[in-house]
Each structure stands twice: as C-alpha cells, then as structure tokens.
Design an enzyme around this catalytic site. Sequence first.
Site, short mmCIF file in Angstrom:
data_model
loop_
_atom_site.label_atom_id
_atom_site.label_comp_id
_atom_site.label_asym_id
_atom_site.label_seq_id
_atom_site.Cartn_x
_atom_site.Cartn_y
_atom_site.Cartn_z
N ASP A 91 -13.96 -24.59 28.07
CA ASP A 91 -14.90 -24.55 29.19
C ASP A 91 -16.20 -25.22 28.73
OD1 ASP A 91 -15.79 -23.63 31.76
OD2 ASP A 91 -16.63 -21.83 30.87
N ASP A 138 -7.69 -14.16 32.00
CA ASP A 138 -7.95 -12.92 32.74
C ASP A 138 -9.21 -13.02 33.59
OD1 ASP A 138 -9.71 -12.86 30.32
OD2 ASP A 138 -10.32 -10.93 31.17
P1 IMP Z 1 -16.28 -21.71 26.24
O1 IMP Z 1 -16.88 -21.29 24.95
O2 IMP Z 1 -17.29 -21.78 27.34
O3 IMP Z 1 -15.47 -22.99 26.15
O4 IMP Z 1 -15.40 -20.52 26.72
C1 IMP Z 1 -14.10 -20.44 26.48
C2 IMP Z 1 -13.61 -19.05 26.85
O5 IMP Z 1 -14.17 -18.57 28.08
C3 IMP Z 1 -12.12 -19.15 27.08
O6 IMP Z 1 -11.41 -19.00 25.88
C4 IMP Z 1 -11.89 -18.05 28.08
O7 IMP Z 1 -11.69 -16.84 27.41
C5 IMP Z 1 -13.17 -17.99 28.88
N1 IMP Z 1 -13.04 -18.75 30.15
C6 IMP Z 1 -13.62 -19.90 30.47
N2 IMP Z 1 -13.28 -20.31 31.69
C7 IMP Z 1 -12.42 -19.40 32.17
C8 IMP Z 1 -11.68 -19.27 33.41
O8 IMP Z 1 -11.72 -20.10 34.33
N3 IMP Z 1 -10.89 -18.17 33.52
C9 IMP Z 1 -10.78 -17.24 32.53
N4 IMP Z 1 -11.44 -17.32 31.36
C10 IMP Z 1 -12.25 -18.39 31.18
#
Ligand code: IMP
Length: 175
Positions: free
Chosen positions: A101, A157
């Site tokens: 994300d 989730d």
């Molecule tokens: P990042 O550090 O922002 O890349 O976050 C990654 C983590 O956020 C992922 O491993 C997920 O656990 C959570 N996450 C990000 N987007 C989503 C989504 O659309 N649905 C569910 N979990 C998400």
Amino acid sequence: MAEHIRVLLSEQEVDKRIQEIGDQISKDYAGKEVHLVCVLKGGSFFMCELAKRITVPVSLDFMSVSSYGGETKSSGVVRIVKDLDEPLKDRDVLVIEDIVDSGRTLSYLLDMLRDRGPRSLRLCTLLDKPSRRVVEVDVDYTGFQIPDEFVVGYGLDYAQRYRNLPYIGVVEFDD
Ligand code: IMP
Ligand code: MG
C-alpha cells in the site's frame, strides 16, 4: 453500519494468476531452493496457494509485524511481534505479502531482512496499490495492481474479518 462485499477479483482469476506467478518463480529459481518468508497474517493464504504451485524445493518461515496506526492505515513504525525461526544467511529469500500500500511496512521490513545476509532477497505480493505509494519499494512479483480501494479476502481483513473469503472484494458500507 451494515456493509457488504463487492467482488473485485474472482476466485478463478486469483487462482489463475497465482499459478502464473508460481510458474515464473519455478523458472527464475531453477536449480535453487527458495525460502519463503510469509508476513502474517495477511500473507498466509497467498503463501500456501503459491507454495503448492512452486516446483523447486521450498522452505517456509513466518513473521508477524505490527504497524502502529489505525485500522486502515499504517504509520510506518514497525514492531516485530513474531520473528523468524531460522536465519536467512546465504539463502534465496522471497518475502510473501498480501498487499503493498504505502510501502512503509515493506521498506522497513526488507531493510531489516537484508541486514541478515541472505544470498538474494525478493518480494512477491498478491496485490499492489501503486497510487498509494509513499515509500519506494521494488516489487519483483505482483499478482494484481488494484485501484485505491479497501479490499478484503484471501488473507486481507477488515477489523480481523473476511480473511477467509476465497476472492478479493471491496468493502462497501450501506446507508
Ligand atoms: P503499507 O505499509 O501501507 O504498505 O501497509 C501494508 C499493510 O496495510 C498490509 O500488509 C495490510 O495489512 C494493510 N493494508 C493496506 N491496504 C489494505 C487493504 O486494502 N485491505 C486490507 N489491508 C490493507
Ligand atoms: Mg499485511
């Protein structure tokens, strides 16, 4: 508030794509053993399905991290909740994630794993939301690039629910 799930990627589409990635990984790691590192809990469903389709020798390990932040966003500060059981030294490591994300969690995690001296370190994610990227992350294998919507299923989730859905869906709130 009531909510329902709109299907974004069907079970058939997801399974087909996982087979393709498995084939690609089997080719890329020919003659080697690949050590899969699953980021719990979200990566677990993807890892199991993917591992079954990889034809080179596979070993598995698991880690759990928690990012300080709200339900639907991460702050980038990552705490190891459960560390790996085995060292990574001289192994060909492939990190398995559910989704990239902002990239904050992964960039932190990959730096930490790199310090442990793997022979190679690559990243495989089922889903990628490129439009949300804050920190640059090199993704080696991507299942699907998706728009900026909150998705569940296949390990992902919403408030700990829906991980068991065999497809990827978008949470929609009824009013
Ligand atoms: P990042 O550090 O922002 O890349 O976050 C990654 C983590 O956020 C992922 O491993 C997920 O656990 C959570 N996450 C990000 N987007 C989503 C989504 O659309 N649905 C569910 N979990 C998400
Ligand atoms: Mg995750």
